[in-house]
Design a protein around this motif. Structure first.
Motif, PDB file in Angstrom:
ATOM      1  N   PHE A  17       7.264  10.818 -10.586  1.00 44.19           N
ATOM      2  CA  PHE A  17       7.683   9.809  -9.622  1.00 44.19           C
ATOM      3  C   PHE A  17       6.639   9.549  -8.540  1.00 44.19           C
ATOM      4  O   PHE A  17       6.289   8.409  -8.264  1.00 44.19           O
ATOM      5  CB  PHE A  17       9.018  10.226  -8.985  1.00 44.19           C
ATOM      6  N   ASN A  18       6.146  10.624  -7.907  1.00 43.04           N
ATOM      7  CA  ASN A  18       5.234  10.470  -6.768  1.00 43.04           C
ATOM      8  C   ASN A  18       5.784   9.430  -5.791  1.00 43.04           C
ATOM      9  O   ASN A  18       5.065   8.547  -5.316  1.00 43.04           O
ATOM     10  CB  ASN A  18       3.835  10.054  -7.247  1.00 43.04           C
ATOM     11  N   ALA A  19       7.085   9.545  -5.521  1.00 36.01           N
ATOM     12  CA  ALA A  19       7.790   8.469  -4.833  1.00 36.01           C
ATOM     13  C   ALA A  19       7.880   8.645  -3.329  1.00 36.01           C
ATOM     14  O   ALA A  19       8.162   7.686  -2.609  1.00 36.01           O
ATOM     15  CB  ALA A  19       9.200   8.337  -5.409  1.00 36.01           C
ATOM     16  N   ILE A  20       7.680   9.873  -2.827  1.00 35.87           N
ATOM     17  CA  ILE A  20       7.858  10.106  -1.398  1.00 35.87           C
ATOM     18  C   ILE A  20       6.597  10.705  -0.795  1.00 35.87           C
ATOM     19  O   ILE A  20       5.777  11.298  -1.503  1.00 35.87           O
ATOM     20  CB  ILE A  20       9.072  11.027  -1.121  1.00 35.87           C
ATOM     21  N   ASN A  21       6.466  10.551   0.518  1.00 33.68           N
ATOM     22  CA  ASN A  21       5.227  10.950   1.187  1.00 33.68           C
ATOM     23  C   ASN A  21       5.400  11.990   2.276  1.00 33.68           C
ATOM     24  O   ASN A  21       4.405  12.536   2.768  1.00 33.68           O
ATOM     25  CB  ASN A  21       4.548   9.707   1.780  1.00 33.68           C
ATOM     26  N   THR A  22       6.631  12.275   2.684  1.00 31.04           N
ATOM     27  CA  THR A  22       6.854  13.294   3.713  1.00 31.04           C
ATOM     28  C   THR A  22       8.131  14.072   3.432  1.00 31.04           C
ATOM     29  O   THR A  22       9.034  13.583   2.756  1.00 31.04           O
ATOM     30  CB  THR A  22       6.993  12.676   5.131  1.00 31.04           C
ATOM     31  N   CYS A  23       8.194  15.280   3.948  1.00 28.18           N
ATOM     32  CA  CYS A  23       9.408  16.102   3.978  1.00 28.18           C
ATOM     33  C   CYS A  23       9.164  17.176   5.029  1.00 28.18           C
ATOM     34  O   CYS A  23       8.412  18.117   4.782  1.00 28.18           O
ATOM     35  CB  CYS A  23       9.681  16.736   2.609  1.00 28.18           C
TER      36      CYS A  23
ATOM     37  N   ALA B 223       0.853  -1.193   0.000  1.00 30.18           N
ATOM     38  CA  ALA B 223       0.000   0.000   0.000  1.00 30.18           C
ATOM     39  C   ALA B 223       0.891   1.246   0.000  1.00 30.18           C
ATOM     40  O   ALA B 223       1.993   1.240   0.541  1.00 30.18           O
ATOM     41  CB  ALA B 223      -0.902  -0.004   1.229  1.00 30.18           C
ATOM     42  N   ARG B 224       0.408   2.312  -0.620  1.00 28.44           N
ATOM     43  CA  ARG B 224       1.196   3.535  -0.741  1.00 28.44           C
ATOM     44  C   ARG B 224       1.272   4.275   0.596  1.00 28.44           C
ATOM     45  O   ARG B 224       0.573   3.964   1.532  1.00 28.44           O
ATOM     46  CB  ARG B 224       0.599   4.439  -1.814  1.00 28.44           C
ATOM     47  N   GLY B 225       2.164   5.277   0.637  1.00 28.16           N
ATOM     48  CA  GLY B 225       2.239   6.143   1.812  1.00 28.16           C
ATOM     49  C   GLY B 225       3.259   5.713   2.838  1.00 28.16           C
ATOM     50  O   GLY B 225       3.154   6.098   4.005  1.00 28.16           O
ATOM     51  N   ARG B 226       4.303   4.994   2.417  1.00 36.97           N
ATOM     52  CA  ARG B 226       5.252   4.452   3.392  1.00 36.97           C
ATOM     53  C   ARG B 226       6.692   4.924   3.154  1.00 36.97           C
ATOM     54  O   ARG B 226       7.636   4.358   3.703  1.00 36.97           O
ATOM     55  CB  ARG B 226       5.197   2.925   3.392  1.00 36.97           C
ATOM     56  N   VAL B 227       6.871   5.982   2.342  1.00 43.63           N
ATOM     57  CA  VAL B 227       8.223   6.471   2.063  1.00 43.63           C
ATOM     58  C   VAL B 227       8.403   7.849   2.705  1.00 43.63           C
ATOM     59  O   VAL B 227       7.732   8.816   2.339  1.00 43.63           O
ATOM     60  CB  VAL B 227       8.500   6.548   0.550  1.00 43.63           C
TER      61      VAL B 227
END
Length: 539
Positions: free
Chosen positions: A392-398, A373-377
């Motif tokens: 990419f939509n590869a990361i979920n936080t910064c 499931a997405r949302g884990r990077v």
């Protein structure tokens, strides 16, 4: 006097050299980076044996310059506004220890968040620490304030905070240089226990800081950087702080306003000058870049029924940079109503450079995560944060420097397994190592990707302090060698890279994956430099 064209950052750097600075420490961060870059490239600084270096983070920079001050030498530390958060422990305590040699802390703010996570105003940190502050309105004042700041610091034996913002840091003007000063000789503190903050001594030093507040205010009242410019029309008085003074006078052809202006460049606030304006004028408009520090202060000690306008009452927008149009609108005078650029210029979002190694790292990571499931990077601060965007939509936080590993650890502890942290090599040495140690000690099932492009690419390609040491650092922190992998992030290795990531995602412990390839921009710069070198050799 020699007049030279300098950016605001460069004016600060040259002033420090001319004022006899002995050491400059910094962590790169826009818009402060060019200060230290200038000194590092300065032949004059090298010949004067000025110690100048990039540090692992802003806290180590602040502590290093405190050591310079301890031995009686003049030092300067430079950072962007959010860097002062990292340095806060040493910074706030330095107000208690005081200074021996002159100590200036330069914090460069970024209103409108051109390259930052927030718009915080470092003047509040200065107030919090209860130390003098300087805020220049132009490049010449930035230069002059450094000379004055060292004298002020040594007069009161106190650190001085200089706050600048993006527009001043990155605009250029002619600057007159002052007479050069020799560096201080080594001189140990007069009081043997000055820098020992055991509670008994700290309480005594704190009382000394409190007792000096009136002297700081008196210095500010008489400062040449706080100027009351009188005028005939008293229906309005304007308090203009730092660069906001320029935005005000640009609305008048001769730079003369019909109403009184209090130009503020030094803090604590010159209370007597403010009282003079408050008593003479019917309304007060406060112009300040950043948060409403002055406006809030006025509403506290001058709230006697008169109208005080600014960011709090909506006369000035609560967020973003000031400009002449915003000021004109607040004054109710005609101004240029230009269309927003978005109405006639197609926006181009930032993107990773063509050939950037992070592209191939994200492609492999995305494919390896397809079954989850997405949302884990959890990601970090750097050019690789652009992995949040299309395609990419590869990361979920910064969130902040180093938060990737610690947030991944917290998410994994809460049940999100696998969790992935993505962090750059420079950010890892800045504030990622302690988070990795926590994860290793906690035996947390996270996969940490340290994207190693060998540089601090986001701020101009400064050398990364972790360069060539990442594996050794990880092993030293307790990582199992079997779960440290170095990858070559290029397209032809995509399948094998993805296979390594997939395998480590399933491991019930901490894994470290290091995709390593030089930043395409620093590599291109090296190639250009080598070509120039060859060309000169053959001429």
């Amino acid at each position: 006097m020699n007049k030279i064209p300098l950016l605001g950052d460069e004016a600060i750097a040259q002033a420090a050299i001319d004022a006899g600075v002995s050491a400059v420490y910094a962590y790169p961060g826009t818009p402060s980076t060019e200060i230290t870059e200038y000194i590092l490239k300065s032949k004059e600084a090298r010949e004067g044996e000025i110690a100048a270096s990039w540090t692992s983070n802003e806290k180590t920079a602040m502590e290093s310059v405190l050591g310079t001050s301890y031995v009686g030498k003049r030092g300067m530390v430079c950072m962007k506004h959010v860097g002062l958060n990292v340095a806060a422990d040493a910074f706030l305590n330095s107000a208690i220890t005081g200074a021996n040699g002159g100590l200036i802390v330069v914090a460069a703010g970024d209103p409108s968040m051109h390259s930052s996570q927030n718009e915080q105003d470092s003047r509040f940190f200065g107030n919090f620490a209860m130390i003098p502050m300087l805020e220049p309105s132009n490049q010449q004042q930035a230069y002059d304030m450094i000379h004055y700041g060292y004298e002020l610091s040594e007069k009161f034996e106190i650190p001085v905070l200089m706050r600048i913002t993006t527009r001043l840091a990155h605009s250029r003007a002619g600057v007159n240089q002052s007479k050069k000063r020799k560096q201080n000789a080594l001189k140990m503190p007069k009081t043997a226990k000055q820098f020992i903050l055991l509670p008994g001594n700290a309480r005594r030093r704190y009382k000394m800081l409190l007792d000096t507040q009136d002297a700081f205010t008196a210095e500010s009242e008489n400062s040449v950087f706080n100027e009351y410019i009188d005028a005939d029309e008293k229906h309005l008085g304007v308090i203009a702080c730092g660069i906001s003074y320029n935005y005000l006078v640009e609305n008048y052809p001769d730079h003369k306003t019909p109403f009184p202006v209090l130009k503020i460049g030094q803090y604590p606030l010159p209370r007597k000058l403010i009282e003079k304006m408050y008593n003479e004028c019917e309304e007060i408009l406060v112009l300040e870049e950043g948060y409403p520090l002055v406006e809030e202060s006025l509403r506290g000690f001058m709230n006697n029924g008169k109208t005080i306008k600014g960011r709090l009452d909506g006369s000035i927008p609560r967020d973003g940079e000031l400009n002449p149009n915003i000021v004109a609108q607040a004054l109710g005078i005609p101004h240029f109503e230009g269309r927003e650029s978005s109405q006639h210029v197609v926006g181009r979002p930032p993107s990773l450079c063509k050939g950037c190694p992070h592209i191939y790292s994200y492609n492999a990571l995305n494919e390896a995560l397809e079954k989850y499931a997405r949302g884990r990077v959890f990601a970090d601060i750097g050019c690789y944060t652009l992995g949040a965007l299309e395609p990419f939509n590869a990361i979920n936080t910064c969130v902040d420097m180093g938060a990737s590993i610690t947030m991944a650890r917290g998410a994994a502890d809460a049940g999100l397994v696998p969790a992935v942290a993505v962090i750059g090599d420079s950010t890892f040495s800045h504030s990622g190592m302690t988070g990795l140690l926590d994860a290793i000690l906690g035996k947390v099932p996270i996969t940490v990707m340290i994207l190693d492009n060998g540089t601090t690419a986001m701020t101009g390609g400064q050398y990364s302090n972790a360069h060539g040491k990442i594996e050794d650092i990880c092993i030293g922190l307790g990582m199992d060698k079997k779960h440290i992998h170095v990858l070559n992030p290029i397209q032809k290795h995509h399948d094998e890279n993805m296979a390594v990531i997939k395998k480590e995602l399933e491991y019930n412990g901490v894994s470290v994956i290091i995709p390593r390839r030089e930043c395409i921009q620093t590599l291109a710069a090296k190639i250009r430099a080598e070509k120039r070198k060859v060309k000169l050799a053959t001429q």
